[in-house]
Motif scaffolding. Sequence first.
Motif, PDB file in Angstrom:
ATOM      1  N   MET A  78       0.837  -1.205   0.000  1.00  0.00           N
ATOM      2  CA  MET A  78       0.000   0.000   0.000  1.00  0.00           C
ATOM      3  C   MET A  78       0.863   1.243   0.000  1.00  0.00           C
ATOM      4  O   MET A  78       1.534   1.550   0.983  1.00  0.00           O
ATOM      5  CB  MET A  78      -0.886   0.010   1.256  1.00  0.00           C
ATOM      6  CG  MET A  78      -2.126  -0.843   1.104  1.00  0.00           C
ATOM      7  SD  MET A  78      -3.031  -0.981   2.662  1.00  0.00           S
ATOM      8  CE  MET A  78      -2.024  -2.238   3.472  1.00  0.00           C
ATOM      9  N   THR A 102       6.823   1.611  -1.815  1.00  0.00           N
ATOM     10  CA  THR A 102       7.370   0.273  -2.057  1.00  0.00           C
ATOM     11  C   THR A 102       8.519   0.012  -1.086  1.00  0.00           C
ATOM     12  O   THR A 102       9.061   0.940  -0.480  1.00  0.00           O
ATOM     13  CB  THR A 102       7.904   0.146  -3.491  1.00  0.00           C
ATOM     14  OG1 THR A 102       8.989   1.086  -3.641  1.00  0.00           O
ATOM     15  CG2 THR A 102       6.821   0.456  -4.527  1.00  0.00           C
ATOM     16  N   LEU A 103       8.903  -1.274  -0.972  1.00  0.00           N
ATOM     17  CA  LEU A 103      10.040  -1.596  -0.113  1.00  0.00           C
ATOM     18  C   LEU A 103      11.292  -0.906  -0.639  1.00  0.00           C
ATOM     19  O   LEU A 103      12.104  -0.386   0.143  1.00  0.00           O
ATOM     20  CB  LEU A 103      10.252  -3.120  -0.060  1.00  0.00           C
ATOM     21  CG  LEU A 103      11.508  -3.588   0.673  1.00  0.00           C
ATOM     22  CD1 LEU A 103      11.551  -3.034   2.098  1.00  0.00           C
ATOM     23  CD2 LEU A 103      11.589  -5.110   0.689  1.00  0.00           C
ATOM     24  N   GLN A 118      13.427   1.531   1.683  1.00  0.00           N
ATOM     25  CA  GLN A 118      14.835   1.273   2.015  1.00  0.00           C
ATOM     26  C   GLN A 118      15.720   2.444   1.581  1.00  0.00           C
ATOM     27  O   GLN A 118      16.711   2.757   2.236  1.00  0.00           O
ATOM     28  CB  GLN A 118      15.291  -0.023   1.342  1.00  0.00           C
ATOM     29  CG  GLN A 118      14.689  -1.263   2.012  1.00  0.00           C
ATOM     30  CD  GLN A 118      15.106  -2.568   1.353  1.00  0.00           C
ATOM     31  OE1 GLN A 118      15.257  -2.644   0.142  1.00  0.00           O
ATOM     32  NE2 GLN A 118      15.245  -3.613   2.159  1.00  0.00           N
ATOM     33  N   ASP A 154       4.106   2.316   5.496  1.00  0.00           N
ATOM     34  CA  ASP A 154       3.421   2.521   4.217  1.00  0.00           C
ATOM     35  C   ASP A 154       2.137   3.319   4.437  1.00  0.00           C
ATOM     36  O   ASP A 154       1.889   3.827   5.537  1.00  0.00           O
ATOM     37  CB  ASP A 154       3.154   1.173   3.531  1.00  0.00           C
ATOM     38  CG  ASP A 154       2.185   0.285   4.296  1.00  0.00           C
ATOM     39  OD1 ASP A 154       1.495   0.768   5.209  1.00  0.00           O
ATOM     40  OD2 ASP A 154       2.118  -0.913   3.972  1.00  0.00           O
ATOM     41  N   THR A 168       7.452  -0.845   7.147  1.00  0.00           N
ATOM     42  CA  THR A 168       7.927  -1.354   5.854  1.00  0.00           C
ATOM     43  C   THR A 168       9.442  -1.532   5.844  1.00  0.00           C
ATOM     44  O   THR A 168       9.955  -2.481   5.274  1.00  0.00           O
ATOM     45  CB  THR A 168       7.472  -0.415   4.726  1.00  0.00           C
ATOM     46  OG1 THR A 168       6.042  -0.297   4.772  1.00  0.00           O
ATOM     47  CG2 THR A 168       7.866  -0.938   3.357  1.00  0.00           C
TER      48      THR A 168
END
Lengths: 135, 135, 135, 135
Positions: free
Chosen positions: A1, A4-5, A9, A32, A38
């Motif tokens: 949701m 993004t990862l 990161q 997120d 996340t």
Amino acid sequence: MGITLEQAQKAVQAAHQKALAMGVKMNIAVVDAGANLTAFARMDDAWLGSLDISIKKAKTARFFDMPTGDLGKASQPGGPLYNIEHSNGGLITFPGGIPIKDGSGTIIGAIGVSGSTVEDDHEVAEAGRQAVAGQ
Amino acid sequence: MGITLEQAQKAVQAAHQKALAMGVKMNIAVVDAGANLTAFARMDDAWLGSLDISIKKAKTARFFDMPTGDLGKASQPGGPLYNIEHSNGGLITFPGGIPIKDGSGTIIGAIGVSGSTVEDDHEVAEAGRQAVAGQ
Amino acid sequence: MGITLEQAQKAVQAAHQKALAMGVKMNIAVVDAGANLTAFARMDDAWLGSLDISIKKAKTARFFDMPTGDLGKASQPGGPLYNIEHSNGGLITFPGGIPIKDGSGTIIGAIGVSGSTVEDDHEVAEAGRQAVAGQ
Amino acid sequence: MGITLEQAQKAVQAAHQKALAMGVKMNIAVVDAGANLTAFARMDDAWLGSLDISIKKAKTARFFDMPTGDLGKASQPGGPLYNIEHSNGGLITFPGGIPIKDGSGTIIGAIGVSGSTVEDDHEVAEAGRQAVAGQ
């Protein structure tokens, strides 16, 4: 949701680099759009108590779509949102949590940082935010 | 106990209509005389953090049989109920929660609203309360 | 996120009608794709203890994207997910929680029902799901 | 305490790569010797409910210095540690959590993985562990 990862990161890494440059030891959390953790990093020897605070700052920033310090101004004694911190399993309303928006202005997540002064915390969070905002 | 589901849904619907008319996005909760959630609605894109607050406002209003804002006046630093928010799994003591009475003046439940300023929250809660009070 | 309030209320209403037709008293909860409570109704004189269970069933169904009863088969003594119920603030893994999908097969939320036998709970939840699924 | 952030991130990265190779969507958590979260990554679209489970697996593995699945054998009905999952804010005792040791055999932290079958979870956790163990 939302975030993004890969983006999360990237935000953690940018905040980490900023903290190293400033000589501070931080806990860095990214949630997120659903306020779910996340990505997270705890720098060596950072305050133990700041782990939970960093996650709560990130969640708080997304829960109300504003920097945590802004919410804290309204939650002071006599203020309109006094003691709002008792909701949602515990909020943190001093600086260090900031929403993250995409290129269209939609909030895709938030970053929370804790481990030094609130000014330092906010500055490190801002570095993380800038690394992915507007994409 | 007290308010019926039919009444609770009528209160939620009236509050929802009021919120639409005001252009605000609210979480709306109604509890019965036992402070148990009876009806709830979360408007699309309302603040995530307001979900828990709306339920806590409704419960707080029934726990002490007064508008949440009234309790908040007594929970300030130096006040007689300082930090009462720590009880009952977390109270919310700023405006937006109001008890609901039947025609005989007996409290049958309460409504809690969260999603905008506390003035807006209270106004929307009041619209919900009026839809079923005195019956 | 995912299901709209309009859809969630439609699911609650359909489940409520089914429960009335079956002569059972239910707590009915619908969560969105983020597992946040979106609509809720507690029928008059339904079990008090079923309120929390209905919400936990809806959340559990979304947490793992499967009917709660399916998860319960794997969480039995000797099973691969024994005592998974201790996670996420408490899961409910017997029948009565079902994910809700849109027309493209994407999960947009979930419904949880509690107040009778688990067979009845599941049947009422299924009525709610069918009212909005595939849209 | 124990594992460094650099090592923890290396373990997360290795587990992430393994999960990508296996085609599974995981939540990956690494805690230090004090059972404090040190690094975390949630892959896009992984189960929402696995976030908490991955962290609890990592903590459980360090709390008792053994793979979570080993503890689960003793927590079954009739077993010596029946329902130990009720302690420490909730344990997870099925496979997917593994302690991490340094070159001298001292435990420096643990990794917890959740998002697929317990066999997959354990395999991905093992890949993360191997990336830093013995150093």
